[in-house]
Design an enzyme around this catalytic site. Structure first.
Site, PDB file in Angstrom:
ATOM      1  N   HIS A 153      33.306  32.461  36.413  1.00 48.41           N
ATOM      2  CA  HIS A 153      33.652  32.416  34.989  1.00 48.41           C
ATOM      3  C   HIS A 153      32.799  31.419  34.210  1.00 48.41           C
ATOM      4  CE1 HIS A 153      36.242  33.305  31.631  1.00 48.41           C
ATOM      5  NE2 HIS A 153      36.742  32.082  31.544  1.00 48.41           N
ATOM      6  N   TRP A 154      31.833  30.791  34.866  1.00 43.86           N
ATOM      7  CA  TRP A 154      31.107  29.665  34.264  1.00 43.86           C
ATOM      8  C   TRP A 154      29.605  29.882  34.384  1.00 43.86           C
ATOM      9  CZ3 TRP A 154      32.332  23.887  35.810  1.00 43.86           C
ATOM     10  CH2 TRP A 154      32.597  23.151  34.656  1.00 43.86           C
TER      11      TRP A 154
END
Length: 289
Positions: A269-270
């Site tokens: 998610h990063w």
């Protein structure tokens, strides 16, 4: 265009801006660096302890070196910004606050990078202020709404909400282990710094829980309005995102007329942190062309 970049630090770029949202006044913390004619705003996600600097410290220097002014904004309820209990759309609150920050700093037009909640907020700002947006970069966010890939709330969001309710190093590690693809890159120092950020502002943690109770759907589904976005848009996603499923990104490029998408393998998610070098090259190229 290339600029000479001296060491850029959180403390050396820190500043505060006071803005009004209706009858409410917010003192908003920002990190402001670079002296370019064009400004890139970076908006962080909604995780406990998130800040502009924590989310984007691997991405600031390449953009400053490319000649941009870079503005990291701590949204209300995060970092050093004022607390808030929000019963409406968090996306639209953040969009309105960003407009207030830009008005106070006399910045007319910006490019916006938004991660997760920051992506939702960037879309909200672009819909309300189309003439003030150059280009958009949306990572792991941009609209609320359903997913065909995973039941909602996702595994990651459940862990995030649990961490807000019970902030501990154990719960933080549980969340971060699904936040990124390769958790071995998460050092003990990084984990402790994130926990310290969280515990320094228990009011933010408590207010997030209160906000969810007041309105469980904090992030607006903009699916029906994506066609209104005129800004060229780069959508970036991690194939292994366990917080916001990849089909949300597909909805974005299906709806935004001038959009393209890049998917990183072995990425959670990063993306801007997990694949920082490739991400930075891609963003500098996209903004410059």
């Amino acid at each position: 265009m290339q600029a000479n970049v001296q060491a850029i630090t959180e403390a050396g770029t820190s500043r505060f801006v006071t803005v009004k949202d209706g009858d409410t006044e917010f003192r908003i913390h920002c990190n402001d660096t670079g002296a370019g004619a064009e400004t890139v705003v970076m908006l962080h996600g909604s995780g406990p302890g998130a800040t502009g600097w924590a989310n984007f410290n691997r991405n600031v220097e390449p953009l400053v070196a490319a000649g941009y002014r870079v503005l990291l904004v701590d949204c209300p309820g995060w970092g050093k910004s004022d607390p808030v209990v929000n019963a409406g759309s968090r996306s639209e609150l953040n969009g309105r606050v960003l407009k207030g920050v830009l008005d106070e700093l006399d910045i007319e037009r910006v490019h916006i990078l938004g991660n997760s909640m920051g992506g939702h907020s960037a879309v909200a700002f672009a819909l309300a202020n189309p003439q003030r947006v150059g280009k958009l970069v949306l990572m792991g966010g941009g609209t609320g709404g359903p997913s065909l890939y995973a039941p909602m709330p996702t595994e990651g969001i459940k862990l995030l909400n649990g961490l807000y309710r019970e902030p501990s190093i154990e719960n933080l590690k549980r969340m971060m282990n699904v936040f990124v693809y390769d958790a071995s890159s998460l050092t003990d120092d990084l984990m402790q710094a994130r926990l310290d950020n969280m515990l320094a502002r228990r009011d933010h943690l408590e207010n997030f829980v209160k906000s969810l109770a007041a309105n469980p759907k904090q992030f607006t589904d903009y699916g029906s309005r994506l066609g209104e976005i005129t800004a060229p848009t780069l959508v970036i996603w991690g194939r292994d995102d366990r917080f916001v499923p990849m089909d949300v990104g597909l909805r974005l490029i299906a709806g935004i007329p001038n959009a393209q998408m890049h998917i990183f393998n072995r990425c959670g998610h990063w993306a801007q942190w997990e694949h920082a070098k490739a991400f930075n090259r891609m963003v500098v190229d996209f903004l410059g062309n």
